[in-house]
Design a protein around this motif. Structure first.
Motif, PDB file in Angstrom:
ATOM      1  N   MET A  91     -33.729  42.131 -30.723  1.00  4.43           N
ATOM      2  CA  MET A  91     -35.052  41.582 -30.943  1.00  4.43           C
ATOM      3  C   MET A  91     -35.199  41.029 -32.356  1.00  4.43           C
ATOM      4  SD  MET A  91     -37.896  42.586 -32.778  1.00  4.43           S
ATOM      5  CE  MET A  91     -37.546  44.316 -32.933  1.00  4.43           C
ATOM      6  N   ALA A  92     -34.743  41.778 -33.355  1.00  3.32           N
ATOM      7  CA  ALA A  92     -34.886  41.350 -34.748  1.00  3.32           C
ATOM      8  C   ALA A  92     -34.114  40.066 -35.015  1.00  3.32           C
ATOM      9  CB  ALA A  92     -34.414  42.456 -35.682  1.00  3.32           C
ATOM     10  N   ALA A  93     -32.917  39.955 -34.449  1.00  5.35           N
ATOM     11  CA  ALA A  93     -32.105  38.759 -34.676  1.00  5.35           C
ATOM     12  C   ALA A  93     -32.787  37.506 -34.145  1.00  5.35           C
ATOM     13  CB  ALA A  93     -30.732  38.928 -34.020  1.00  5.35           C
ATOM     14  N   LEU A  94     -33.526  37.642 -33.047  1.00  3.63           N
ATOM     15  CA  LEU A  94     -34.153  36.481 -32.419  1.00  3.63           C
ATOM     16  C   LEU A  94     -35.544  36.186 -32.972  1.00  3.63           C
ATOM     17  CD1 LEU A  94     -34.307  34.319 -30.156  1.00  3.63           C
ATOM     18  CD2 LEU A  94     -35.231  36.117 -28.667  1.00  3.63           C
ATOM     19  N   VAL A  95     -36.383  37.201 -33.113  1.00  2.05           N
ATOM     20  CA  VAL A  95     -37.814  36.981 -33.329  1.00  2.05           C
ATOM     21  C   VAL A  95     -38.273  37.249 -34.762  1.00  2.05           C
ATOM     22  CG1 VAL A  95     -40.099  37.441 -32.357  1.00  2.05           C
ATOM     23  CG2 VAL A  95     -38.092  37.765 -30.935  1.00  2.05           C
ATOM     24  N   LEU A  96     -37.507  38.015 -35.526  1.00  3.23           N
ATOM     25  CA  LEU A  96     -37.993  38.451 -36.828  1.00  3.23           C
ATOM     26  C   LEU A  96     -38.323  37.292 -37.764  1.00  3.23           C
ATOM     27  CD1 LEU A  96     -38.614  40.729 -38.817  1.00  3.23           C
ATOM     28  CD2 LEU A  96     -36.203  40.686 -39.485  1.00  3.23           C
ATOM     29  N   VAL A  97     -37.392  36.366 -37.959  1.00  2.00           N
ATOM     30  CA  VAL A  97     -37.645  35.262 -38.889  1.00  2.00           C
ATOM     31  C   VAL A  97     -38.801  34.381 -38.410  1.00  2.00           C
ATOM     32  CG1 VAL A  97     -36.667  33.223 -40.011  1.00  2.00           C
ATOM     33  CG2 VAL A  97     -35.292  35.295 -39.766  1.00  2.00           C
ATOM     34  N   PRO A  98     -38.858  33.997 -37.119  1.00  2.00           N
ATOM     35  CA  PRO A  98     -40.034  33.243 -36.671  1.00  2.00           C
ATOM     36  C   PRO A  98     -41.354  33.985 -36.909  1.00  2.00           C
ATOM     37  CG  PRO A  98     -38.287  33.040 -35.053  1.00  2.00           C
ATOM     38  CD  PRO A  98     -37.826  34.053 -36.065  1.00  2.00           C
ATOM     39  N   HIS A  99     -41.344  35.316 -36.765  1.00  2.00           N
ATOM     40  CA  HIS A  99     -42.576  36.073 -37.000  1.00  2.00           C
ATOM     41  C   HIS A  99     -42.985  36.006 -38.469  1.00  2.00           C
ATOM     42  CE1 HIS A  99     -44.947  39.770 -35.362  1.00  2.00           C
ATOM     43  NE2 HIS A  99     -45.714  38.957 -36.055  1.00  2.00           N
ATOM     44  N   THR A 100     -42.024  36.096 -39.374  1.00  2.00           N
ATOM     45  CA  THR A 100     -42.352  35.998 -40.796  1.00  2.00           C
ATOM     46  C   THR A 100     -42.881  34.605 -41.133  1.00  2.00           C
ATOM     47  OG1 THR A 100     -40.121  35.317 -41.488  1.00  2.00           O
ATOM     48  CG2 THR A 100     -40.549  37.677 -41.342  1.00  2.00           C
ATOM     49  N   ILE A 139     -56.124  34.002 -29.944  1.00  2.00           N
ATOM     50  CA  ILE A 139     -56.697  34.914 -28.953  1.00  2.00           C
ATOM     51  C   ILE A 139     -56.160  34.575 -27.561  1.00  2.00           C
ATOM     52  CG2 ILE A 139     -58.858  35.738 -27.940  1.00  2.00           C
ATOM     53  CD1 ILE A 139     -60.206  34.751 -30.579  1.00  2.00           C
ATOM     54  N   PHE A 140     -56.242  33.306 -27.200  1.00  2.00           N
ATOM     55  CA  PHE A 140     -55.729  32.882 -25.896  1.00  2.00           C
ATOM     56  C   PHE A 140     -54.231  33.121 -25.801  1.00  2.00           C
ATOM     57  CE2 PHE A 140     -53.650  29.558 -23.396  1.00  2.00           C
ATOM     58  CZ  PHE A 140     -54.231  29.771 -22.152  1.00  2.00           C
ATOM     59  N   GLY A 141     -53.519  32.778 -26.872  1.00  2.00           N
ATOM     60  CA  GLY A 141     -52.067  32.927 -26.848  1.00  2.00           C
ATOM     61  C   GLY A 141     -51.637  34.373 -26.705  1.00  2.00           C
ATOM     62  N   ALA A 142     -52.315  35.285 -27.425  1.00  2.00           N
ATOM     63  CA  ALA A 142     -51.934  36.698 -27.363  1.00  2.00           C
ATOM     64  C   ALA A 142     -52.134  37.270 -25.968  1.00  2.00           C
ATOM     65  CB  ALA A 142     -52.737  37.494 -28.388  1.00  2.00           C
ATOM     66  N   ALA A 197     -38.186  29.086 -29.054  1.00  2.00           N
ATOM     67  CA  ALA A 197     -37.719  27.704 -28.955  1.00  2.00           C
ATOM     68  C   ALA A 197     -38.895  26.726 -29.061  1.00  2.00           C
ATOM     69  CB  ALA A 197     -36.962  27.503 -27.644  1.00  2.00           C
ATOM     70  N   LEU A 198     -39.995  27.026 -28.383  1.00  2.00           N
ATOM     71  CA  LEU A 198     -41.182  26.174 -28.470  1.00  2.00           C
ATOM     72  C   LEU A 198     -41.773  26.188 -29.878  1.00  2.00           C
ATOM     73  CD1 LEU A 198     -43.024  27.031 -25.107  1.00  2.00           C
ATOM     74  CD2 LEU A 198     -41.892  24.877 -25.718  1.00  2.00           C
ATOM     75  N   PHE A 199     -41.770  27.358 -30.505  1.00  5.29           N
ATOM     76  CA  PHE A 199     -42.321  27.489 -31.850  1.00  5.29           C
ATOM     77  C   PHE A 199     -41.533  26.642 -32.848  1.00  5.29           C
ATOM     78  CE2 PHE A 199     -42.968  30.317 -35.722  1.00  5.29           C
ATOM     79  CZ  PHE A 199     -44.249  29.862 -35.964  1.00  5.29           C
ATOM     80  N   ILE A 200     -40.227  26.660 -32.749  1.00  6.23           N
ATOM     81  CA  ILE A 200     -39.396  25.842 -33.632  1.00  6.23           C
ATOM     82  C   ILE A 200     -39.645  24.356 -33.362  1.00  6.23           C
ATOM     83  CG2 ILE A 200     -37.011  25.216 -34.197  1.00  6.23           C
ATOM     84  CD1 ILE A 200     -36.237  28.112 -33.700  1.00  6.23           C
ATOM     85  N   ALA A 201     -39.829  23.992 -32.089  1.00 11.53           N
ATOM     86  CA  ALA A 201     -40.094  22.593 -31.756  1.00 11.53           C
ATOM     87  C   ALA A 201     -41.389  22.105 -32.413  1.00 11.53           C
ATOM     88  CB  ALA A 201     -40.167  22.434 -30.240  1.00 11.53           C
ATOM     89  N   LEU A 259     -51.067  28.715 -31.805  1.00 10.56           N
ATOM     90  CA  LEU A 259     -51.051  29.062 -30.380  1.00 10.56           C
ATOM     91  C   LEU A 259     -49.670  29.551 -29.950  1.00 10.56           C
ATOM     92  CD1 LEU A 259     -52.327  29.081 -27.536  1.00 10.56           C
ATOM     93  CD2 LEU A 259     -51.618  26.692 -27.321  1.00 10.56           C
ATOM     94  N   VAL A 260     -48.644  28.758 -30.224  1.00 13.78           N
ATOM     95  CA  VAL A 260     -47.289  29.109 -29.796  1.00 13.78           C
ATOM     96  C   VAL A 260     -46.730  30.247 -30.641  1.00 13.78           C
ATOM     97  CG1 VAL A 260     -44.951  28.225 -29.406  1.00 13.78           C
ATOM     98  CG2 VAL A 260     -46.916  26.749 -28.988  1.00 13.78           C
ATOM     99  N   GLY A 261     -47.134  30.312 -31.909  1.00 16.53           N
ATOM    100  CA  GLY A 261     -46.609  31.348 -32.792  1.00 16.53           C
ATOM    101  C   GLY A 261     -46.977  32.757 -32.382  1.00 16.53           C
ATOM    102  N   THR A 262     -48.018  32.914 -31.545  1.00 20.26           N
ATOM    103  CA  THR A 262     -48.404  34.256 -31.117  1.00 20.26           C
ATOM    104  C   THR A 262     -47.320  34.935 -30.291  1.00 20.26           C
ATOM    105  OG1 THR A 262     -49.534  33.330 -29.172  1.00 20.26           O
ATOM    106  CG2 THR A 262     -50.872  33.758 -31.132  1.00 20.26           C
TER     107      THR A 262
END
Length: 448
Positions: free
Chosen positions: A258-267, A304-307, A333-337, A359-362
């Protein structure tokens, strides 16, 4: 809290014990067991759904609401703060990101305290500390004073989300965690939304100093509500030593994947959403302060909607055998796009880009669901600790570093920084996130 040796149990057949909004059980009173609970389901069965909502979800969700509001309020107050202290982009980034650094430093002691004493005991004094920080911010007159006050606020709010996660993980059955955590993140989105247009409207009646006086009062009030309403925690077995628990969390395959995939986008999501989206709308799109406040409000409303949508999609996918980590990969992938749109300075719709980012970052909030479902219950608090420590240290680096990159360019005569400065900063963020996504895709393909 749950017994160390326990494994997650199936949700109880009684819907009243399975989560928020379920029909009340025959008795709405709290039933204290004579022995420690051995699973989330056992803990959940001691409270009716209505009682869980009023005594567990609602007060802790209000704390998370306030935390998100105070974390993102500088995005709206940036013009006033810059004017009052003549801040450079680097100083503005450092001032705002001090919240993240202090927040991260709080994670280890807060995680230990949550596992030992429970969120109802730990959270109220921390909210009082946040109130003290808000009072100091209201009375600060120099950059250093505001920097220290902002750090104290972050330190005091450092347990809000972890306390909420720990509380609902204790009292809500595992099958309901994705959707209930989605509701929790949505409440945080409401807090972030309150930091935009509502704060902008409040500034018509008070200055930013008066606003922080009200925020200090809100922190004290929510702390009192948590102390008064939170049910007594179930008994807990002896916990492993801190270092042993931390090693176990970091070595767990699900946590590392999980950390390898999502951690950096979350930061990136936390660091940019809390400050630089607003400055980008001002500097690059050249919108007025009122227009920026409105677009920030739309973006935070999208959280709110995204969460809620992420929670529902995760549960829907789970019923079809799709793991949450795969849902996370699609979202990343969508967030990076979306960020590539910032790099390309996509002129057709600056407004759409700013809203899509939040929206996508949630989707990055799915980390907490993966941790709660994958790790032993006894490690819930410290697993959230490890995750938050990494997220907020990263958010500090992203928020401060982004300002340093933008500051490499000179502003024009009106004080606006050029689009190229933001394009370079976003390009660097995209390059930091791509390796994790590529690694996951290659690994998923190899497993097949």
């Amino acid at each position: 809290m749950r017994d160390d040796s326990a494994t997650p149990a199936a949700p109880p057949p009684d819907d009243a014990a399975s989560g928020i909004g379920a029909p009340p059980a025959e008795s709405s009173s709290i039933r204290v067991a004579s022995a420690p609970f051995s699973s989330p389901a056992a803990a959940a069965s001691s409270l009716s759904g209505r009682t869980v909502f009023v005594m567990v979800f609602l007060p802790f969700a209000l704390g998370h609401f306030l935390s998100c509001l105070m974390r993102t309020v500088n995005a709206t107050l940036a013009p006033q703060l810059v004017a009052a202290l003549a801040l450079t982009p680097g100083e503005l980034g450092l001032l705002t990101s001090a919240f993240f650094l202090a927040f991260a430093l709080a994670q280890l002691p807060v995680g230990m305290a949550l596992d030992r004493w429970g969120p109802g005991t730990v959270q109220p004094p921390m909210l009082l500390l946040a109130g003290v920080g808000a009072l100091a911010f209201a009375g600060g007159h120099t950059f250093t004073q505001l920097l220290v006050a902002r750090a104290v606020i972050g330190l005091g709010l450092g347990g809000c989300f972890m306390s909420a996660v720990k509380a609902i993980s204790t009292w809500i059955a595992p099958a309901r965690l994705p959707s209930v955590q989605g509701y929790l993140i949505a409440i945080g989105g409401l807090g972030a939304a309150a930091a935009t247009l509502p704060v902008r409207m409040a500034l018509d009646y008070m200055d930013w100093r008066g606003l922080f006086l009200w925020l200090a009062a809100a922190a004290a009030l929510i702390g009192f509500l948590i102390r008064a309403l939170s049910p007594p925690q179930p008994g807990a077995a002896r916990k492993p030593a801190l270092l042993d628990a931390m090693r176990e969390v970091y070595r767990h395959p699900a946590f590392r994947e999980m950390a390898a995939l999502v951690l950096v986008p979350h930061t990136v999501f936390f660091g940019i959403q809390g400050l630089w989206i607003g400055r980008w709308l001002s500097d690059v799109a050249r919108y007025s302060d009122n227009a920026v406040g409105y677009l920030l409000y739309l973006g935070m409303a999208a959280v709110i909607f995204g969460a809620i949508a992420v929670g529902m999609i995760t549960e829907w996918a789970g019923r079809r055998g799709v793991q949450p980590i795969r849902v996370a990969a699609a979202g990343v992938a969508l967030f990076i796009a979306v960020q590539v749109g910032f790099v390309c300075n996509w002129r057709p719709s600056y407004q759409l880009l700013s809203v899509l980012f939040t929206l996508v970052g949630t989707v990055t909030g799915i980390e907490y669901t993966i941790v709660a479902l994958s790790l032993p219950g006894a490690l819930t608090g410290r697993a959230a600790t490890c995750l938050n420590l990494l997220i907020f240290l990263g958010a500090f680096a992203v928020q401060a570093g982004f300002g340093l990159v933008v500051g490499c360019w000179r502003p024009d005569v009106t004080g606006h920084y050029p689009a190229q400065s933001y394009q370079a900063a976003f390009a660097l963020l995209v390059l930091l996130q791509l390796p994790g996504l590529i690694w996951f895709v290659r690994r998923a393909g190899a497993i097949r």
